[in-house]
Design a protein around this motif. Structure first.
Motif, PDB file in Angstrom:
ATOM      1  N   ILE A   1      51.176  27.952 -50.293  1.00 56.20           N
ATOM      2  CA  ILE A   1      51.631  29.239 -50.829  1.00 56.20           C
ATOM      3  C   ILE A   1      52.752  29.789 -49.947  1.00 56.20           C
ATOM      4  CG2 ILE A   1      50.959  31.646 -51.251  1.00 56.20           C
ATOM      5  CD1 ILE A   1      48.140  30.544 -51.971  1.00 56.20           C
ATOM      6  N   GLY A   2      52.546  29.729 -48.638  1.00 51.11           N
ATOM      7  CA  GLY A   2      53.584  30.174 -47.702  1.00 51.11           C
ATOM      8  C   GLY A   2      54.874  29.392 -47.868  1.00 51.11           C
ATOM      9  N   ALA A   3      54.753  28.074 -48.056  1.00 47.69           N
ATOM     10  CA  ALA A   3      55.936  27.234 -48.242  1.00 47.69           C
ATOM     11  C   ALA A   3      56.697  27.633 -49.506  1.00 47.69           C
ATOM     12  CB  ALA A   3      55.536  25.762 -48.301  1.00 47.69           C
ATOM     13  N   GLN A   4      55.961  27.900 -50.575  1.00 51.35           N
ATOM     14  CA  GLN A   4      56.614  28.312 -51.823  1.00 51.35           C
ATOM     15  C   GLN A   4      57.295  29.673 -51.678  1.00 51.35           C
ATOM     16  OE1 GLN A   4      53.584  28.019 -54.857  1.00 51.35           O
ATOM     17  NE2 GLN A   4      53.792  25.803 -54.999  1.00 51.35           N
ATOM     18  N   LEU A   5      56.623  30.597 -50.990  1.00 55.36           N
ATOM     19  CA  LEU A   5      57.225  31.916 -50.759  1.00 55.36           C
ATOM     20  C   LEU A   5      58.480  31.806 -49.903  1.00 55.36           C
ATOM     21  CD1 LEU A   5      53.982  33.999 -50.112  1.00 55.36           C
ATOM     22  CD2 LEU A   5      55.535  34.238 -52.067  1.00 55.36           C
ATOM     23  N   PHE A   6      58.416  30.990 -48.848  1.00 55.96           N
ATOM     24  CA  PHE A   6      59.566  30.796 -47.968  1.00 55.96           C
ATOM     25  C   PHE A   6      60.722  30.184 -48.745  1.00 55.96           C
ATOM     26  CE2 PHE A   6      62.128  28.805 -44.662  1.00 55.96           C
ATOM     27  CZ  PHE A   6      62.133  29.767 -43.659  1.00 55.96           C
ATOM     28  N   GLN A   7      60.415  29.169 -49.548  1.00 52.99           N
ATOM     29  CA  GLN A   7      61.453  28.508 -50.348  1.00 52.99           C
ATOM     30  C   GLN A   7      62.081  29.487 -51.335  1.00 52.99           C
ATOM     31  OE1 GLN A   7      60.301  25.582 -53.297  1.00 52.99           O
ATOM     32  NE2 GLN A   7      62.043  24.287 -52.712  1.00 52.99           N
ATOM     33  N   SER A   8      61.277  30.344 -51.947  1.00 55.80           N
ATOM     34  CA  SER A   8      61.819  31.298 -52.914  1.00 55.80           C
ATOM     35  C   SER A   8      62.720  32.322 -52.236  1.00 55.80           C
ATOM     36  CB  SER A   8      60.702  31.989 -53.694  1.00 55.80           C
ATOM     37  OG  SER A   8      60.005  32.908 -52.879  1.00 55.80           O
ATOM     38  N   GLN A   9      62.484  32.592 -50.949  1.00 55.06           N
ATOM     39  CA  GLN A   9      63.332  33.527 -50.209  1.00 55.06           C
ATOM     40  C   GLN A   9      64.671  32.896 -49.851  1.00 55.06           C
ATOM     41  OE1 GLN A   9      62.558  36.783 -49.632  1.00 55.06           O
ATOM     42  NE2 GLN A   9      60.716  36.337 -50.783  1.00 55.06           N
ATOM     43  N   LEU A  10      64.632  31.623 -49.457  1.00 55.48           N
ATOM     44  CA  LEU A  10      65.839  30.989 -48.937  1.00 55.48           C
ATOM     45  C   LEU A  10      66.506  30.038 -49.919  1.00 55.48           C
ATOM     46  CD1 LEU A  10      64.859  30.237 -45.248  1.00 55.48           C
ATOM     47  CD2 LEU A  10      66.047  32.203 -46.177  1.00 55.48           C
ATOM     48  N   GLY A  11      65.714  29.465 -50.823  1.00 54.54           N
ATOM     49  CA  GLY A  11      66.301  28.533 -51.783  1.00 54.54           C
ATOM     50  C   GLY A  11      66.967  27.357 -51.084  1.00 54.54           C
ATOM     51  N   GLY A  12      68.155  27.052 -51.525  1.00 56.34           N
ATOM     52  CA  GLY A  12      68.891  25.958 -50.905  1.00 56.34           C
ATOM     53  C   GLY A  12      68.238  24.617 -51.165  1.00 56.34           C
ATOM     54  N   ASN A  13      68.415  23.716 -50.231  1.00 54.37           N
ATOM     55  CA  ASN A  13      67.913  22.350 -50.363  1.00 54.37           C
ATOM     56  C   ASN A  13      66.563  22.147 -49.694  1.00 54.37           C
ATOM     57  OD1 ASN A  13      70.241  21.563 -51.730  1.00 54.37           O
ATOM     58  ND2 ASN A  13      71.330  21.175 -49.806  1.00 54.37           N
ATOM     59  N   LEU A  14      65.917  23.223 -49.291  1.00 58.25           N
ATOM     60  CA  LEU A  14      64.637  23.095 -48.599  1.00 58.25           C
ATOM     61  C   LEU A  14      63.543  22.681 -49.573  1.00 58.25           C
ATOM     62  CD1 LEU A  14      64.739  26.289 -46.357  1.00 58.25           C
ATOM     63  CD2 LEU A  14      65.247  23.940 -45.690  1.00 58.25           C
ATOM     64  N   GLN A  15      62.772  21.690 -49.177  1.00 59.63           N
ATOM     65  CA  GLN A  15      61.668  21.187 -49.993  1.00 59.63           C
ATOM     66  C   GLN A  15      60.359  21.821 -49.513  1.00 59.63           C
ATOM     67  OE1 GLN A  15      62.286  19.108 -52.635  1.00 59.63           O
ATOM     68  NE2 GLN A  15      64.413  19.498 -52.049  1.00 59.63           N
ATOM     69  N   THR A  16      59.481  22.138 -50.454  1.00 60.10           N
ATOM     70  CA  THR A  16      58.234  22.801 -50.073  1.00 60.10           C
ATOM     71  C   THR A  16      57.392  21.946 -49.126  1.00 60.10           C
ATOM     72  OG1 THR A  16      57.163  22.074 -52.123  1.00 60.10           O
ATOM     73  CG2 THR A  16      58.041  24.316 -52.081  1.00 60.10           C
ATOM     74  N   ASP A  17      57.409  20.630 -49.275  1.00 52.56           N
ATOM     75  CA  ASP A  17      56.638  19.772 -48.368  1.00 52.56           C
ATOM     76  C   ASP A  17      57.163  19.872 -46.938  1.00 52.56           C
ATOM     77  OD1 ASP A  17      54.990  18.954 -50.410  1.00 52.56           O
ATOM     78  OD2 ASP A  17      55.987  17.020 -50.700  1.00 52.56           O
ATOM     79  N   ASP A  18      58.493  19.930 -46.794  1.00 51.05           N
ATOM     80  CA  ASP A  18      59.099  20.075 -45.466  1.00 51.05           C
ATOM     81  C   ASP A  18      58.752  21.430 -44.864  1.00 51.05           C
ATOM     82  OD1 ASP A  18      60.263  17.562 -45.771  1.00 51.05           O
ATOM     83  OD2 ASP A  18      62.169  18.384 -46.491  1.00 51.05           O
ATOM     84  N   ILE A  19      58.807  22.470 -45.693  1.00 51.85           N
ATOM     85  CA  ILE A  19      58.476  23.812 -45.220  1.00 51.85           C
ATOM     86  C   ILE A  19      57.000  23.873 -44.829  1.00 51.85           C
ATOM     87  CG2 ILE A  19      58.358  26.264 -45.825  1.00 51.85           C
ATOM     88  CD1 ILE A  19      60.665  25.667 -47.849  1.00 51.85           C
ATOM     89  N   ALA A  20      56.133  23.277 -45.645  1.00 48.77           N
ATOM     90  CA  ALA A  20      54.697  23.267 -45.347  1.00 48.77           C
ATOM     91  C   ALA A  20      54.430  22.574 -44.011  1.00 48.77           C
ATOM     92  CB  ALA A  20      53.918  22.580 -46.475  1.00 48.77           C
ATOM     93  N   SER A  21      55.117  21.474 -43.765  1.00 53.16           N
ATOM     94  CA  SER A  21      54.953  20.754 -42.502  1.00 53.16           C
ATOM     95  C   SER A  21      55.405  21.625 -41.322  1.00 53.16           C
ATOM     96  CB  SER A  21      55.757  19.457 -42.544  1.00 53.16           C
ATOM     97  OG  SER A  21      55.718  18.806 -41.301  1.00 53.16           O
ATOM     98  N   ALA A  22      56.548  22.292 -41.484  1.00 48.16           N
ATOM     99  CA  ALA A  22      57.059  23.156 -40.423  1.00 48.16           C
ATOM    100  C   ALA A  22      56.134  24.356 -40.201  1.00 48.16           C
ATOM    101  CB  ALA A  22      58.478  23.631 -40.769  1.00 48.16           C
TER     102      ALA A  22
END
Length: 142
Positions: free
Chosen positions: A7-28
């Motif tokens: 959920i956090g990864a999806q929220l972060f991705q929706s804030q920044l967009g770009g080329n960030l993948q939710t799996d990468d964000i979740a790992s970070a």
């Protein structure tokens, strides 16, 4: 139910967009929070013990509007080293990372606490409703 890291990864991705993948964000995010199991109750308790953040966290736990958080407050909570490592994993700069986290955290805690046990955990750490009232009185100078 989807876990909080996703959920956090999806929220972060929706804030920044770009080329960030939710799996990468979740790992970070897992690295930032110290593992795959995101313990928001501990994070909330840590933030409540900081007088400058206690009122802000209370707004996230309640059903009203969320008080905004700054990137510098994210740095205070997690430390520059951890935020820098998080940013490095996503190939973004520290400011972008801290501001993205500042946008994401209130939403994540708000979603996790709406009708959930996070509010009960936070209230018990403050000493129940009386503790919450003392915190509110302290916040508003009464």
């Amino acid at each position: 139910m989807m876990d909080l890291i996703q959920i956090g990864a999806q929220l972060f991705q929706s804030q920044l967009g770009g080329n960030l993948q939710t799996d990468d964000i979740a790992s970070a995010l897992s690295g930032l929070f110290g593992g795959d199991n995101l313990d928001l109750a501990s994070l909330v308790t840590k933030m409540q013990s900081n007088d400058g953040l206690a009122g802000m966290v209370a707004s996230w736990l309640g059903d009203g509007d969320n008080t905004m958080m700054s990137g510098s407050q994210v740095m205070d909570i997690f430390g520059q080293d951890k935020v820098s490592e998080f940013a490095s994993k996503l190939n973004i700069n520290e400011d972008t990372a801290s501001n993205g986290l500042a946008d994401m955290l209130p939403q994540l805690i708000d979603k996790a606490s709406s009708g959930g046990s996070l509010m009960e955990t936070a209230m018990s750490s403050l000493g129940g409703a009386d503790g919450l009232m003392r915190m509110a009185n302290k916040l508003f100078g009464k």
